[in-house]
Design a protein around this motif. Sequence first.
Motif, PDB file in Angstrom:
ATOM      1  N   ILE A 273       0.847  -1.193   0.000  1.00 25.48           N
ATOM      2  CA  ILE A 273       0.000   0.000   0.000  1.00 25.48           C
ATOM      3  C   ILE A 273       0.879   1.238   0.000  1.00 25.48           C
ATOM      4  O   ILE A 273       1.664   1.443   0.925  1.00 25.48           O
TER       5      ILE A 273
ATOM      6  N   GLY B 202       2.674   3.849  -3.263  1.00 26.12           N
ATOM      7  CA  GLY B 202       3.589   3.642  -4.392  1.00 26.12           C
ATOM      8  C   GLY B 202       4.699   4.666  -4.454  1.00 26.12           C
ATOM      9  O   GLY B 202       5.126   5.076  -5.529  1.00 26.12           O
TER      10      GLY B 202
ATOM     11  N   GLY C 206       7.284   1.766  -1.437  1.00 26.71           N
ATOM     12  CA  GLY C 206       6.370   0.770  -1.982  1.00 26.71           C
ATOM     13  C   GLY C 206       6.907   0.153  -3.271  1.00 26.71           C
ATOM     14  O   GLY C 206       6.769  -1.046  -3.510  1.00 26.71           O
TER      15      GLY C 206
ATOM     16  N   GLU D  12      -1.898   2.412  -5.071  1.00 22.10           N
ATOM     17  CA  GLU D  12      -1.493   3.817  -4.898  1.00 22.10           C
ATOM     18  C   GLU D  12      -2.727   4.701  -4.991  1.00 22.10           C
ATOM     19  O   GLU D  12      -3.573   4.533  -5.861  1.00 22.10           O
TER      20      GLU D  12
ATOM     21  N   GLY E 130       4.038   6.704   3.395  1.00 23.89           N
ATOM     22  CA  GLY E 130       4.810   7.936   3.310  1.00 23.89           C
ATOM     23  C   GLY E 130       4.444   9.087   4.232  1.00 23.89           C
ATOM     24  O   GLY E 130       3.756   8.918   5.228  1.00 23.89           O
TER      25      GLY E 130
ATOM     26  N   TYR F 142      18.811  18.055   3.460  1.00 25.95           N
ATOM     27  CA  TYR F 142      18.248  18.630   2.239  1.00 25.95           C
ATOM     28  C   TYR F 142      18.405  20.135   2.206  1.00 25.95           C
ATOM     29  O   TYR F 142      18.479  20.724   1.133  1.00 25.95           O
TER      30      TYR F 142
ATOM     31  N   GLY G  19       9.396   2.750   4.939  1.00 29.22           N
ATOM     32  CA  GLY G  19       9.493   4.136   4.492  1.00 29.22           C
ATOM     33  C   GLY G  19       9.090   5.162   5.517  1.00 29.22           C
ATOM     34  O   GLY G  19       9.012   4.891   6.720  1.00 29.22           O
ATOM     35  N   ALA G  20       8.817   6.372   5.006  1.00 26.00           N
ATOM     36  CA  ALA G  20       8.610   7.526   5.871  1.00 26.00           C
ATOM     37  C   ALA G  20       7.308   7.458   6.659  1.00 26.00           C
ATOM     38  O   ALA G  20       7.100   8.256   7.562  1.00 26.00           O
TER      39      ALA G  20
ATOM     40  N   LYS H 136      12.634   9.621   7.299  1.00 26.35           N
ATOM     41  CA  LYS H 136      13.871   9.018   6.799  1.00 26.35           C
ATOM     42  C   LYS H 136      14.150   9.449   5.369  1.00 26.35           C
ATOM     43  O   LYS H 136      13.249   9.905   4.668  1.00 26.35           O
TER      44      LYS H 136
END
Lengths: 651, 153
Positions: A148, A150, A154, A172, A333, A410, A542-543, A548
């Motif tokens: 779940i 994308g 994912g 997605e 995410g 960043y 993931g986030a 991360k």
Amino acid sequence: MTKKRTGVFVCHCGNNIAATVDVKRLAEEMTDEETVVYSQDYVYMCSDPGQNSVIQAIKDNQLDSVVVSCCSPNLHEKTFRDNAERAGISGFTCEIANIREQCAWVHKNREEATEKAIKISRSAIRRVAHNKALDPIAVPVTRRVMVIGGGIAGIQAALDVANAGLEVILVEKLATIGGHMLQLSETFPTLDCSQCILSPKMVEVSRHPNIKLMTYSEVQDVSGSVGNFRVKVLQKPTYVDPEACKLCDDCVQVCPVVVPNEHDLGLTARRAIHIPFAQAIPASYTLDVDACLGLNPIRCGKCKDVCEAGAINYDMQPRTVFEEVGAIIVATGFDLYGQENLGEYGAGKVEDVLDGLQFERLCSASGATKGHVLRPSDHKVPKEVVFIQCVGSRDPAQHCAYCSKICCMYTAKHARLYKHHVPDGRAYVFYIDIRSGGKGYEEFVQRTMEDDETIYLRGRVSKLHRTRDGKVRVLGTDTLTGQNVEIDADMVVLALAMQPSKGTEQAAKVLKIGRDKDGFLAEAHPKLKPVESVTAGIYLAGAAQGPKDIPETVSQASAAACKVLALLSQDTLSHAPTVAKVRESHCTGCEMCVDACPYQAIRLLNGKAVVNEVLCEGCGTCAGTCVRAAIDVKNVTQLQIHAMISAIMGG
Amino acid sequence: MSNPSQTTATAPTAPQEHEPRIVAFQCKWCTSAGSDLAGVSRIQYPANAVPIQVMCSGMVSPMYVLSAFNKGADGVLVSGCHPGDCHYMKGNFFARRKLYLVQKLLQFIGLESDRFRMSWISAAEGTKYAQVISDFVRDMKALGPQRKLKAKR
Ligand SMILES: Cc1cc2nc3c(=O)[nH]c(=O)nc-3n(C[C@H](O)[C@H](O)[C@H](O)COP(=O)(O)OP(=O)(O)OC[C@H]3O[C@@H](n4cnc5c(N)ncnc54)[C@H](O)[C@@H]3O)c2cc1C
């Protein structure tokens, strides 16, 4: 029922138990229990000789049940149950009496501790007298996986699982896969172009024979459990048939509706019918029904008229699909913390104050300004740019308490990209600390300071506002010199906190998996189970699980894929057999247990409760609710608990 | 919370102090793990409470509470995961609702309401576990033996 033949094994745990509990007396006194035919003590019961002596005793004395008085069952219940199996009796007829953590270690008085250890051991003996030899329940496994989300998490997880030969359904929410990584221009620490490394993976997903891609889709309901989930997915209509669409862009040219383009975070506009961006996967247009004049040839109908391929269909309906999968990976995410929450920084209303993702779009060759850094208000090249870190992060009083982890990096990247675009410009960075742990990360920040001459100012910005001459005045303090700083900047970029996406909240609700205090998905153990959710069969990547960067996201995604592959490499899963059981003669069909069951594992059949053993987790909430004592969890029955109470109270 | 040193101060004057007997029903995932943590941290507390590990506090039948009192317990504790943190999602909500009624019932029939307690102790709260037991033992010492529901033999 023939009388049980129980053996009691008392562990000294070196001196850990024996120093406080009189282990000899304990072992001796247990022999006056009716069912105990053998008892011994030993210095380390869990050691090889210790375990072998248990096996020997089981064989020599035809024991059918075992009580080990030792440490917490969390440590060695499995050890001693496996050992019992080795001796030829069921592991489920072995119980642990916890006389270390819950007795020897918390009491000093030897007499009192010994008395308590005796009670604990007696209660385990009484319990085991009624234990049944159970066999684990074998559950068939569905060897398909749902991912779940994308984004890069994912995508990576889906590819890893699919490449191992398992079928994957990638769901997605948006019209294209790619997630936030698609919006990035270049990526730290190597400054390689984000799309150049992501697009090939997206194409691989779309072409992979084992991946079924469902975009513009959302998971609505999940039932079942590990090995066998049933997921309800709603696919929204795009009103364009991707098979027929030739990507000619004629529809966009005639569409009269203009709305902000979310891919460029509002820096550009798009039409109601649009393709999210040129390399979208699936490569097709989407008609945004909220913006469209009404899907109605009478009101507009221009796109449908102009489409020579006949790909546009106003009658397309939402589709509900049910998918059976054995495991689920959640990779939904992050979102950026909303600027509207930041009154001190103009609450998103001051022109030329951008968030990090908007700045990425300014730098991106495919972005609003075709890769030229121009400020939005007047499209001039900004000569002074202020970057502010920790906006909304590390501020427990007002915003998020946690560190968003990637913003130092960043921001350094943004300052460098800016200097590469505008070599004569000046870049300032306000920071609290620089956190640059990671391979090549510290060097990257150093280069930003030294080679690209970015001015780092340690301190917070208290306020910013627009001046009459079209600048953004930034008021802050440099805590190293103790001086107030005032900069009239052409543009300001805020490194906003990363927070779990709205879709993460939604997915967690549907999947019934936990979230932590900040709303990120909760892992089963912070150190030892970082990619597992608390619910068996559901994994995290993931986030959505915490802030991360891409390398960490990809590692976690591959780790989750690996866990899924290990799980689904088994033909059947074994489910604990200590599940609820109904005594039909006592059941009145009142349905109290049906309502109480957290797993919907009980239903009524011909007026009697029936348990689905695969769904039952053995919590016993049903048993605690039944007024007629007609339902019980195997090996933790009401009879057994009453026997344990008696043992403790000296009955 | 009153001063725990109180009991030690009065101890010498009461020659044969009543040693209360407490049965502690504790869920496997939170409270039992919390009491394991108390052990690992070597936090000392009185030995008067004997634990019975159950899968979930939701499993504790009112009958267990009554049975423990009937067999002479001076106090009964039911302890589970914090509301909202149940390993089985909502078992402890059922426990809370049901056992609240049990408490009311016990009051109604004249048992000191202090003798039956519920608590929520997580796997990380070893200190809290020790505190809950220590307080319970102290208070039951003050109350003396429970006779109301004890079966006369
Ligand atoms: C300004 C900025 C710059 C960055 N620069 C870098 C950099 O240079 N280098 C680097 O390594 N990292 C960088 N990052 C971090 C990087 O963006 C993230 O690490 C990465 O995007 C995380 O990927 P993800 O797949 O976990 O989440 P996302 O990219 O957020 O993807 C999540 C996907 O899930 C979908 N989704 C959400 N909810 C649902 C739902 N309920 N159902 C279905 N789908 C759903 C979303 O639509 C989205 O497609 C940067 C981040 C920011 C904000």
